[in-house]
Design a protein around this motif. Sequence first.
Motif, PDB file in Angstrom:
ATOM      1  N   GLY A 114     -13.476 -17.672  -8.894  1.00  0.00           N
ATOM      2  CA  GLY A 114     -12.784 -17.573  -7.803  1.00  0.00           C
ATOM      3  C   GLY A 114     -11.367 -17.398  -7.940  1.00  0.00           C
ATOM      4  N   LEU A 115     -10.812 -17.802  -9.168  1.00  0.00           N
ATOM      5  CA  LEU A 115      -9.268 -17.353  -9.578  1.00  0.00           C
ATOM      6  C   LEU A 115      -9.286 -16.048  -9.749  1.00  0.00           C
ATOM      7  N   ALA A 116     -10.162 -15.429 -10.386  1.00  0.00           N
ATOM      8  CA  ALA A 116     -10.169 -13.793 -10.904  1.00  0.00           C
ATOM      9  C   ALA A 116     -10.354 -13.072  -9.562  1.00  0.00           C
ATOM     10  N   GLY A 117     -11.093 -13.620  -8.563  1.00  0.00           N
ATOM     11  CA  GLY A 117     -11.068 -12.807  -7.399  1.00  0.00           C
ATOM     12  C   GLY A 117      -9.651 -12.830  -6.616  1.00  0.00           C
ATOM     13  N   LEU A 118      -8.937 -14.079  -6.636  1.00  0.00           N
ATOM     14  CA  LEU A 118      -7.621 -14.123  -6.082  1.00  0.00           C
ATOM     15  C   LEU A 118      -6.666 -13.046  -6.598  1.00  0.00           C
ATOM     16  N   ALA A 119      -6.810 -12.359  -7.912  1.00  0.00           N
ATOM     17  CA  ALA A 119      -5.890 -11.362  -8.244  1.00  0.00           C
ATOM     18  C   ALA A 119      -6.261 -10.035  -7.362  1.00  0.00           C
ATOM     19  N   GLY A 120      -7.283  -9.977  -7.003  1.00  0.00           N
ATOM     20  CA  GLY A 120      -7.887  -8.762  -6.071  1.00  0.00           C
ATOM     21  C   GLY A 120      -7.398  -8.915  -4.644  1.00  0.00           C
ATOM     22  N   THR A 121      -7.555 -10.453  -4.223  1.00  0.00           N
ATOM     23  CA  THR A 121      -7.161 -10.804  -3.136  1.00  0.00           C
ATOM     24  C   THR A 121      -5.405 -10.486  -2.968  1.00  0.00           C
ATOM     25  N   VAL A 122      -4.612 -11.072  -3.830  1.00  0.00           N
ATOM     26  CA  VAL A 122      -3.226 -10.944  -3.827  1.00  0.00           C
ATOM     27  C   VAL A 122      -2.613  -9.456  -3.892  1.00  0.00           C
ATOM     28  N   THR A 123      -3.575  -8.648  -4.565  1.00  0.00           N
ATOM     29  CA  THR A 123      -3.104  -7.290  -4.558  1.00  0.00           C
ATOM     30  C   THR A 123      -3.130  -6.499  -3.016  1.00  0.00           C
ATOM     31  N   LEU A 124      -4.281  -6.819  -2.503  1.00  0.00           N
ATOM     32  CA  LEU A 124      -4.547  -6.455  -1.079  1.00  0.00           C
ATOM     33  C   LEU A 124      -3.566  -7.352  -0.181  1.00  0.00           C
ATOM     34  N   LEU A 125      -3.326  -8.263  -0.225  1.00  0.00           N
ATOM     35  CA  LEU A 125      -2.320  -9.025   0.615  1.00  0.00           C
ATOM     36  C   LEU A 125      -0.899  -8.460   0.516  1.00  0.00           C
ATOM     37  N   SER A 126      -0.444  -8.186  -0.682  1.00  0.00           N
ATOM     38  CA  SER A 126       0.885  -7.654  -0.648  1.00  0.00           C
ATOM     39  C   SER A 126       0.715  -6.133  -0.345  1.00  0.00           C
ATOM     40  N   SER A 127      -0.490  -5.285  -0.532  1.00  0.00           N
ATOM     41  CA  SER A 127      -0.540  -4.207   0.097  1.00  0.00           C
ATOM     42  C   SER A 127      -0.312  -4.110   1.521  1.00  0.00           C
ATOM     43  N   ALA A 128      -0.809  -5.124   2.209  1.00  0.00           N
ATOM     44  CA  ALA A 128      -0.662  -5.302   3.519  1.00  0.00           C
ATOM     45  C   ALA A 128       0.854  -5.063   3.994  1.00  0.00           C
ATOM     46  N   VAL A 129       1.532  -6.070   3.228  1.00  0.00           N
ATOM     47  CA  VAL A 129       3.155  -5.891   3.524  1.00  0.00           C
ATOM     48  C   VAL A 129       3.488  -4.525   2.998  1.00  0.00           C
ATOM     49  N   GLY A 130       3.270  -4.142   2.069  1.00  0.00           N
ATOM     50  CA  GLY A 130       3.628  -2.812   1.697  1.00  0.00           C
ATOM     51  C   GLY A 130       3.326  -1.534   2.356  1.00  0.00           C
ATOM     52  N   GLY A 131       2.209  -1.732   3.003  1.00  0.00           N
ATOM     53  CA  GLY A 131       1.766  -0.511   3.954  1.00  0.00           C
ATOM     54  C   GLY A 131       2.764  -0.668   5.429  1.00  0.00           C
ATOM     55  N   TRP A 132       3.103  -1.825   5.934  1.00  0.00           N
ATOM     56  CA  TRP A 132       3.506  -1.817   7.058  1.00  0.00           C
ATOM     57  C   TRP A 132       5.032  -1.374   6.654  1.00  0.00           C
ATOM     58  N   LEU A 133       5.814  -1.939   5.681  1.00  0.00           N
ATOM     59  CA  LEU A 133       7.106  -1.271   5.446  1.00  0.00           C
ATOM     60  C   LEU A 133       7.069  -0.101   4.965  1.00  0.00           C
ATOM     61  N   GLY A 134       6.133   0.502   4.354  1.00  0.00           N
ATOM     62  CA  GLY A 134       6.020   1.840   3.805  1.00  0.00           C
ATOM     63  C   GLY A 134       6.075   2.779   4.888  1.00  0.00           C
ATOM     64  N   GLY A 135       5.286   2.290   5.986  1.00  0.00           N
ATOM     65  CA  GLY A 135       4.946   3.122   7.256  1.00  0.00           C
ATOM     66  C   GLY A 135       6.250   3.067   8.055  1.00  0.00           C
TER      67      GLY A 135
END
Length: 432
Positions: A68-89
């Motif tokens: 579960g914790l290992a999967g969290l690193a993948g989740t955090v990458t994607l969560l921050s990419s959501a913010v990055g995508g909005w701001l990048g756009g």
Amino acid sequence: MSAAEPSQAIETAAIEDTSLLAFYRDMSPSERHTFWACAAGWALDGMDFMIYPLVIGTIITLWKVDAGLAGLAGTVTLLSSAVGGWLGGYLADRVGRVRTLQFTILWFSFFSLLCALAQNFDQLLIARAVLGLGFGGEWAAGAVLMGEAIRPQYRGRAVGSVQSGWAVGWGLAVLAQAILFSILPAESAWRWMFVIGALPALLVFYLRRYVREPEIAAATRAQQAEAGDRPQLWEIFSGPILKTTILASLVATGCQGGYYAVTFWVPRFLTTERKLSIVSSTGYLSTLIIGSFVGYLVGAWLADRIGRRNLFLIFSLGAIAVVLLYTQLPLSNEILWVLGFPLGFFASGYFSGMGAFLTELYPTRLRGSGQGFCYNFGRGIGALFPYLVGALSVSTSLANAIAIFAVVAYAVFFIAAYSLPETRGRVLHAGG
């Protein structure tokens, strides 16, 4: 009037030549430079993201991290990419598509290198989180750049063909894994995987020399500067645009939630529940990747042939069927190897229509913001799926956990896509 172009009547271009490569034959040198730059960027983006799922088993073993914790690193990458995508756009709407693309590529390349230097899981988690900001922004800037640079009758095939670069990047990551884990001990091989993830930085030299800003975007920003009417960060949530933003965000959530539930955990599924070694699982992943690559190309062709929405509806149902077959039936490893092709095909091919679809839903002044937000909102919510699958696998089999979350995601994808209009062939206008 439409939420897609509130100040313009909707104009569509006839699609006369429906062959897959017609768009490339008609391209100008400038368009081809943009095409190859975005294709390479997306391939390297895919390689960079897929490195972590491929080394997750090694991380779990070396640092005694639970699933579960290992999967969290993948989740955090994607969560921050959501913010990055909005701001990048949003940044792409304010300062330009090409500048934003250069900056975001350098960003995620640098932090991939930092991942290689992590001394514990907490440091790796932080590095992956910050990397995600550039990862999301790169897609937003690159997708809108391609959508505007290509003529409407070819947009689906061109943008979809660029999307196929993700499978190429995934394949490069698997190849790197097979080579590095064969010649190096696991304790150091995973670090060199992340070093390879820094290679996209080299693409910036090509971008600076050969890729130019789309005329429609430059003209729109010039009009805004003259009128003092710059787009606002929250403008995509107002007026007739709001409904489009909500539904498009649900489409992106469903398609990406299903994809990440499957692709993030399949490598682990093969090595645990199917008892394959990291090296021997490479053949199974290769079949999946080949199916993915073919799916992208077929999806690109279908996006212009039958329309974006029909592509989404057909592939979401196909993905549900194949995921259930792959995870729920007591199949031999030989049959599972064959089934990897349709799994990759249906779980990836619909992405070929996403870039063009989101480009066509928004007016030029808000295209980067709208496209960046919707796609990366989907990434952010879809980011929960690797974590949830890992957490649920503690109380049930990993196969069951993958199936549950994938089916739910693809059902949301189907319903939201059915609720939006077809956009095939829409002509884009400056201003708006």
